[in-house]
Scaffold this active site. Structure first.
Site, short mmCIF file in Angstrom:
data_model
loop_
_atom_site.label_atom_id
_atom_site.label_comp_id
_atom_site.label_asym_id
_atom_site.label_seq_id
_atom_site.Cartn_x
_atom_site.Cartn_y
_atom_site.Cartn_z
N ASP A 24 7.35 -19.10 2.32
CA ASP A 24 6.04 -18.63 2.79
C ASP A 24 6.08 -17.16 3.22
O ASP A 24 5.05 -16.56 3.48
CB ASP A 24 5.55 -19.52 3.93
CG ASP A 24 4.06 -19.39 4.18
OD1 ASP A 24 3.38 -18.77 3.33
OD2 ASP A 24 3.58 -19.90 5.20
N ARG A 40 6.65 -9.86 1.66
CA ARG A 40 7.72 -8.86 1.79
C ARG A 40 8.60 -8.85 0.54
O ARG A 40 9.16 -7.82 0.18
CB ARG A 40 8.54 -9.13 3.06
CG ARG A 40 9.11 -10.52 3.13
CD ARG A 40 9.43 -10.97 4.57
NE ARG A 40 8.22 -11.35 5.31
CZ ARG A 40 8.20 -11.67 6.61
NH1 ARG A 40 9.32 -11.67 7.31
NH2 ARG A 40 7.07 -11.98 7.20
N LYS A 62 0.12 -5.77 -1.43
CA LYS A 62 0.51 -7.17 -1.67
C LYS A 62 -0.64 -7.86 -2.38
O LYS A 62 -1.78 -7.85 -1.92
CB LYS A 62 0.79 -7.86 -0.33
CG LYS A 62 0.90 -9.39 -0.42
CD LYS A 62 1.20 -10.01 0.95
CE LYS A 62 1.13 -11.55 0.90
NZ LYS A 62 1.38 -12.17 2.22
N ASP A 70 -5.19 -13.57 -0.08
CA ASP A 70 -3.89 -12.97 0.24
C ASP A 70 -3.55 -11.80 -0.69
O ASP A 70 -2.44 -11.29 -0.69
CB ASP A 70 -2.81 -14.07 0.18
CG ASP A 70 -1.64 -13.79 1.12
OD1 ASP A 70 -1.83 -13.02 2.08
OD2 ASP A 70 -0.55 -14.32 0.87
N ASP A 107 -1.80 -18.09 -1.78
CA ASP A 107 -0.56 -18.34 -1.05
C ASP A 107 -0.54 -19.75 -0.49
O ASP A 107 -1.09 -20.01 0.57
CB ASP A 107 -0.40 -17.30 0.07
CG ASP A 107 0.89 -17.49 0.86
OD1 ASP A 107 1.77 -18.24 0.38
OD2 ASP A 107 1.03 -16.86 1.93
N LYS A 131 2.23 -24.57 3.33
CA LYS A 131 1.42 -24.35 4.52
C LYS A 131 0.73 -25.64 4.94
O LYS A 131 0.46 -26.50 4.11
CB LYS A 131 0.34 -23.30 4.21
CG LYS A 131 0.85 -21.88 4.16
CD LYS A 131 -0.28 -20.90 3.93
CE LYS A 131 0.21 -19.47 3.90
NZ LYS A 131 0.83 -19.03 5.17
N GLU A 156 6.47 -14.56 1.46
CA GLU A 156 6.56 -14.06 0.08
C GLU A 156 6.08 -12.62 -0.07
O GLU A 156 6.47 -11.93 -1.01
CB GLU A 156 5.77 -14.98 -0.85
CG GLU A 156 4.25 -14.75 -0.90
CD GLU A 156 3.54 -15.02 0.42
OE1 GLU A 156 4.10 -15.75 1.26
OE2 GLU A 156 2.44 -14.48 0.62
N1 BES Z 1 -0.20 -14.61 3.84
C1 BES Z 1 0.53 -15.02 4.97
C2 BES Z 1 0.10 -14.32 6.24
C3 BES Z 1 -1.31 -14.58 6.73
C4 BES Z 1 -1.54 -15.50 7.72
C5 BES Z 1 -2.38 -13.86 6.26
C6 BES Z 1 -2.80 -15.73 8.18
C7 BES Z 1 -3.66 -14.08 6.73
C8 BES Z 1 -3.87 -15.01 7.70
C9 BES Z 1 2.01 -14.74 4.77
O1 BES Z 1 2.46 -14.83 3.48
C10 BES Z 1 2.76 -15.74 5.55
O2 BES Z 1 2.69 -16.89 5.22
N2 BES Z 1 3.51 -15.30 6.57
C11 BES Z 1 4.28 -16.15 7.38
C12 BES Z 1 5.63 -15.51 7.55
C13 BES Z 1 6.64 -16.39 8.22
C14 BES Z 1 7.04 -17.51 7.28
C15 BES Z 1 7.82 -15.55 8.62
C16 BES Z 1 3.60 -16.31 8.73
O3 BES Z 1 3.08 -15.34 9.26
O4 BES Z 1 3.56 -17.42 9.24
ZN ZN Z 2 1.07 -14.48 2.01
MN MN Z 3 3.01 -16.78 2.88
#
Ligand code: BES
Ligand code: ZN
Ligand code: MN
Length: 518
Positions: A365, A369, A283, A306, A288, A295, A367
């Site tokens: 968010d 996957r 990824k 990210d 992000d 966020k 993204e």
């Molecule tokens: N890049 C984030 C995940 C992340 C969070 C990485 C904290 C490093 C530290 C990812 O893209 C994300 O935002 N995931 C969301 C998914 C949710 C919307 C299902 C999450 O984990 O909140």
């Molecule tokens: Zn992300």
């Molecule tokens: Mn995200």
């Protein structure tokens, strides 16, 4: 005539030495591997449980007239693994760094940690000689492993500081003194130093602000990294090629940014021509924001890293290709910037992926996957890999479950998960499994599309189910969620605080364990 020849040869040797120093300068160290020598100013020694000395250390103690031993006794020094001391005034040495080894047989991982402790204790402020002889270990060329740990531990990102640590005048020489020094030098120069460069590259990419790292600039950094590396091919797919492949998910995530997405494919063909490769998919979200599902403010800045998965893929390919492994290895990096914009994708939108399957976007968010789905379809179709690993900072859920201690590993096959745990231990980057089963796939059924992109808890397993939807059922597949390990708030022996470059050592060890000697 012969003199002329030797002069030319000498110039070449000098030039190559220059080149060598230049590359080592990135770490502000110059490493030497040399034979045992008692006449040096600053030394680092290793001491076993309850202050036991190897013969090599006992020789140094004798040099100090036994005052080293006395000093350690006064300090009640027990030689516990990783316990550090720095002693001054024990002439003829100007300083002595003491690092405890405990009583266990020293593994590769522990040797690297010890090298890291020496770097931490030296404050990086002068050249030292590390006594790498007489360690309690079955590992060959242990001096090279110490050096790798030292190099990883002393990584610095000072590009944006006006006062830099590594100017030409204060590059440190670190000498590793042992009887088998020639073999250690070979191992370090031909193998371990490339892993260090790979890790440093990943750390650089994760630390560099989103302002300067976006899909195209990342691509340029990758091209530069691999310049002149044998048996490597780099392909970069832009928007029009993605359109031709119907990569609606990767395109969708990237469409809100002024920086277009890229799919970067690096292949290294060091094995038999017809041998199926190992494939790594990363990824690569260069920033992000969360997109329209934006966020919250707190910690947003960290989303510049990210792209950790993609960076680890590039670093691993570099290390593997540079040491010339007999293996076919391909890396795909799905690069995009996730931005809110008037033309960004919306929550509720439906994207058609390259596989033909449709995804209902529940949160923009989620993204990672999405971009992985197209990267995975592409790499399976194009390369039919015998092992497929994807690596991503995918979910906060993984970070909450594991903290910074373990990467999350999810597989369809428990034996593979166990093997990954074993490999993590060897590599010094641990992983721990979370489940993936029918309920997770059921949970992502959508009312209007084939699947939906999120479905609440358990977040890491739900994320893996979305990704797994795009992986052939019978393929050997490993899903790594590194959201918790990619960034450290506290240094470990071999990783300073900040972006860890997590995954290069893990994936590199997977490659070593899974390469076929063909
Ligand atoms: N890049 C984030 C995940 C992340 C969070 C990485 C904290 C490093 C530290 C990812 O893209 C994300 O935002 N995931 C969301 C998914 C949710 C919307 C299902 C999450 O984990 O909140
Ligand atoms: Zn992300
Ligand atoms: Mn995200």
């Amino acid at each position: 005539m012969r003199r002329l020849f030797s002069k030319i040869a000498l110039i070449f040797i000098l030039l190559s030495m220059l080149a060598h120093t230049a590359s080592a300068k990135a770490n502000k160290n110059r490493f030497e591997f040399a034979g045992v020598n008692l006449d040096v100013d600053h030394i680092a020694i290793f001491v076993g449980k309850n202050g036991t000395f190897s013969t090599a250390v006992a020789d140094r103690n004798t040099k100090t007239g036994g005052r080293l031993e006395t000093a350690l006794e006064s300090a009640d020094y027990k030689g516990k693994f990783g316990n550090k001391l720095r002693l001054f005034g024990l002439s003829p040495y100007k300083s002595i760094i003491v690092v405890g080894t405990g009583s266990d047989d020293l593994s590769v991982r522990k040797l690297r940690d010890l090298g890291g402790y020496v770097a931490q204790a030296s404050n990086n402020d002068y050249g030292i000689s590390v006594i790498a002889e007489g360690l309690n270990t079955a590992v060959e060329q242990s001096a090279a492993q110490l050096a790798m740990g030292y190099a990883l531990s002393s990584y610095k990102f000072d590009k944006y500081k006006t006062k830099k640590a590594g100017t030409a005048s204060n590059v440190r020489t670190v000498s590793f003194l042992s009887n088998g020094f020639a073999a250690s030098k070979v191992l370090y120069d031909n193998d371990l130093s490339h892993m260090v460069t790979g890790v440093s590259f990943a750390r650089d990419m994760g630390t560099e602000p989103g302002k300067s790292i976006y899909p195209e600039s990342f691509t340029q950094h990758v091209r530069k990294l691999f310049k002149g590396v044998a048996n490597v091919k780099i392909e970069v797919m832009g928007v029009s090629q993605m359109q031709r492949h119907n990569m609606g998910a990767l395109l969708g995530v990237g469409q809100g940014s002024i920086h277009d997405p890229r799919l970067v494919i690096v292949s290294y063909m060091g094995g038999a021509k017809d041998a199926a490769p190992i494939a790594l998919a990363g990824k690569g979200i260069t920033f992000d924001t969360g997109g329209i599902s934006i966020k919250p403010n707190s910690g947003q800045w960290q989303m510049k890293s990210d792209l950790s998965g993609a960076a680890a893929v590039a670093g691993t390919l570099y290390a593997t290709a540079m040491r010339g492994d007999k293996v076919n290895l391909v890396g795909v990096m799905a690069m995009a910037e996730n931005m809110p914009a008037r033309d960004a994708i919306r929550p509720g939108d439906v994207l058609t992926t390259m596989s033909g399957k449709t995804i209902e976007v529940m949160s923009t968010d989620a993204e990672g996957r999405l971009v992985l789905s197209d990267a995975l379809t592409y790499v399976q179709k194009q390369y039919d890999p015998r092992l497929l690993i994807n690596i991503a900072t995918l979910t906060g859920s993984a970070a909450r479950a594991m903290g910074a201690d373990y990467g999350v590993v999810i597989t369809r096959d428990w034996d593979v998960a166990e093997d990954m745990m074993r490999i993590g231990k060897l590599a010094g980057e641990d992983v721990w499994p979370l489940p993936l089963n029918k309920t997770h796939f059921k949970a992502i059924r959508s009312d209007i599309a084939d699947i939906k992109s999120t479905a609440g808890n358990p977040g890491a397993s739900i994320g893996a189910a979305v990704v797994g939807t795009f992986v052939d059922k019978d393929r050997v597949w490993v899903h790594l969620d590194i959201a918790g390990v990619d960034w450290l708030t506290k240094a470990t022996p071999t990783t300073p605080k900040g972006h860890a470059g997590w995954g290069v050592r893990f994936l590199d060890t997977v490659v070593r364990e899974y390469r076929q000697q063909d």
